[in-house]
Design an enzyme around this catalytic site. Structure first.
Site, mmCIF file in Angstrom:
data_model
loop_
_atom_site.group_PDB
_atom_site.id
_atom_site.type_symbol
_atom_site.label_atom_id
_atom_site.label_comp_id
_atom_site.label_asym_id
_atom_site.label_seq_id
_atom_site.Cartn_x
_atom_site.Cartn_y
_atom_site.Cartn_z
ATOM 1 N N ASP A 1 14.960 -11.555 7.219
ATOM 2 C CA ASP A 1 15.680 -10.441 7.056
ATOM 3 C C ASP A 1 17.101 -10.402 7.698
ATOM 4 O OD1 ASP A 1 16.989 -7.867 6.902
ATOM 5 O OD2 ASP A 1 15.456 -6.485 7.299
ATOM 6 N N VAL A 2 18.285 -10.783 7.198
ATOM 7 C CA VAL A 2 19.470 -11.036 7.553
ATOM 8 C C VAL A 2 20.141 -10.035 8.403
ATOM 9 C CG1 VAL A 2 20.004 -13.158 5.970
ATOM 10 C CG2 VAL A 2 20.916 -10.712 5.387
ATOM 11 N N LYS B 1 31.957 -4.769 0.593
ATOM 12 C CA LYS B 1 32.591 -5.938 0.107
ATOM 13 C C LYS B 1 33.974 -5.629 0.517
ATOM 14 C CE LYS B 1 29.099 -7.689 -2.281
ATOM 15 N NZ LYS B 1 28.576 -8.760 -1.722
ATOM 16 N N ASN C 1 24.931 -15.039 1.490
ATOM 17 C CA ASN C 1 25.106 -14.444 0.112
ATOM 18 C C ASN C 1 24.268 -12.964 -0.109
ATOM 19 O OD1 ASN C 1 24.902 -14.600 -3.018
ATOM 20 N ND2 ASN C 1 22.608 -14.613 -2.256
ATOM 21 N N TYR D 1 28.437 0.039 -1.439
ATOM 22 C CA TYR D 1 28.401 -1.306 -1.916
ATOM 23 C C TYR D 1 29.887 -1.784 -1.815
ATOM 24 C CZ TYR D 1 28.045 -5.636 -4.876
ATOM 25 O OH TYR D 1 27.913 -6.737 -5.268
#
Ligand code: BGC
Length: 265
Positions: free
Chosen positions: A65-66, A168, A92, A164
Site C-alpha cells: 500500500d503506497v 493531481k 502510478n 482527486y
C-alpha cells in the site's frame, strides 16, 4: 530510433490494472525487468508477471500500500533483492472517491490524498535515495528516472472530484519541485497527464450514451487506451527523452484544448 530500456529495472505502482498494467507491460516489452506493484488485487498482478516471464522477460508481483511508509520500504527492498538495482519508477497508484463538495467525507478526502499524492511522494523519495546510492550503473544516460502519473485534472478543475483534482494539482508542483531539487544528480523526473483512458476507474463514463458525451470533450475523437500511456511512459523512461526534465507530457487526445469552444463564438 527505437525506445528501449534494456537491462534496466522498473517499479510500477498500481500495476494490477489499468494504466499501471499498461505501463508495466510496455516497459517489459521494451526490455526492462519490472516490479509489478499491487495493493488489493494480487491475482492479475501475478498473472501479468507470469505472462512477461513466459515471453522471456523478467517480472515479479509485489504487494504494498503506497500510502504506508513501511510498505514502500518493503516494495523497494523486494525489488532490489530480486533485480539488484532500480532505474525507473512509475508512480502510478491512484484512486477516485467522488462526491459533491458539501457531501465529501473527511475520510474520502484523506484517503485520496494519501494514496494519490503522499503515495507518490513516498515512492519518489525512496527512488531518489536508491538512485543516489547507485554510483556506477551504466544502463542509461540518466542516473534514474521517475514518472509521476498525473492527469488532465492537474490543470482542469473538476466539479464533484475536489479530492482527486487537489491530488493531481499537488502532483504537478511536487514533481516540478523534486525535479528542480535533484536533476543536478542526473535524475530525471517528469509527469504524464492522461486524459480519459478506458480503465476500471471510469467504466461508467466510457460506455454507452455517457461515452458519446465524453467524446465531445476529446477533439481527437477516441477514448484512450492504457497502451497509449504505456508507450509514452517507455519514451519518457528511455534515453530518447534524455533532455526532458521537470515537465508534464499530456496524453489526452486534445482534452486540454477547451473543446467546448469549438463552433462557439
Ligand atoms: C480520471 C478519469 C477521467 C479522466 C478525464 C482521469 O484522471 O481518473 O476518471 O475520465 O481523468 O476526465
Amino acid at each position: 530510433m527505437e525506445c528501449r530500456v534494456d537491462g534496466q529495472v522498473a517499479i510500477v505502482t498500481g500495476a494490477s490494472s489499468g494504466i499501471g498494467y499498461g505501463c508495466a507491460e510496455a516497459l517489459a516489452e521494451a526490455g526492462a525487468a519490472v516490479a509489478i506493484n499491487y495493493n488489493s488485487q494480487p491475482d492479475p498482478a501475478a498473472a501479468l508477471a507470469k505472462k512477461i516471464t513466459e515471453a522471456g522477460g523478467r517480472a515479479i508481483a509485489i504487494g504494498a500500500d503506497v500510502s504506508k511508509p513501511e510498505d514502500v520500504e518493503k516494495l523497494f527492498a523486494e525489488t532490489l533483492a530480486a533485480f539488484g538495482a532500480i532505474d525507473i519508477l512509475i508512480a502510478n497508484s491512484g484512486m477516485q472517491k467522488d462526491a459533491p463538495l458539501t457531501e465529501m467525507t473527511i475520510e474520502d478526502w484523506r484517503k485520496v490524498l494519501d494514496v494519490n499524492l503522499t503515495g507518490q511522494f513516498l515512492c519518489a523519495q525512496a527512488a531518489v535515495r536508491q538512485f543516489l546510492r547507485q554510483t556506477d550503473r551504466k544502463v542509461s544516460r540518466a542516473r534514474g528516472k521517475i514518472i509521476c502519473m498525473s492527469s488532465v485534472h492537474e490543470v482542469i478543475p473538476w466539479a464533484g472530484h475536489v479530492n482527486y483534482a487537489a491530488s493531481k494539482g499537488g502532483i504537478m508542483l511536487m514533481m516540478k519541485t523534486m525535479a528542480q531539487e535533484v536533476s543536478e544528480h542526473g535524475i530525471r523526473i517528469n509527469s504524464i497527464a492522461p486524459g480519459a483512458i478506458r480503465t476500471a476507474i471510469n467504466v461508467k463514463e466510457t460506455e454507452g450514451d455517457k461515452a458519446k458525451e465524453l467524446l465531445k470533450l476529446i477533439p481527437y475523437g477516441r477514448i484512450g487506451e492504457a497502451t497509449d500511456i504505456g508507450r509514452a511512459a517507455v519514451w519518457l523512461a528511455s534515453d530518447q527523452s534524455d533532455y526532458v526534465v521537470g515537465t508534464t507530457l499530456f496524453v489526452d487526445g486534445g482534452m486540454c484544448l477547451y473543446p467546448e469552444f469549438r463552433g462557439n463564438g
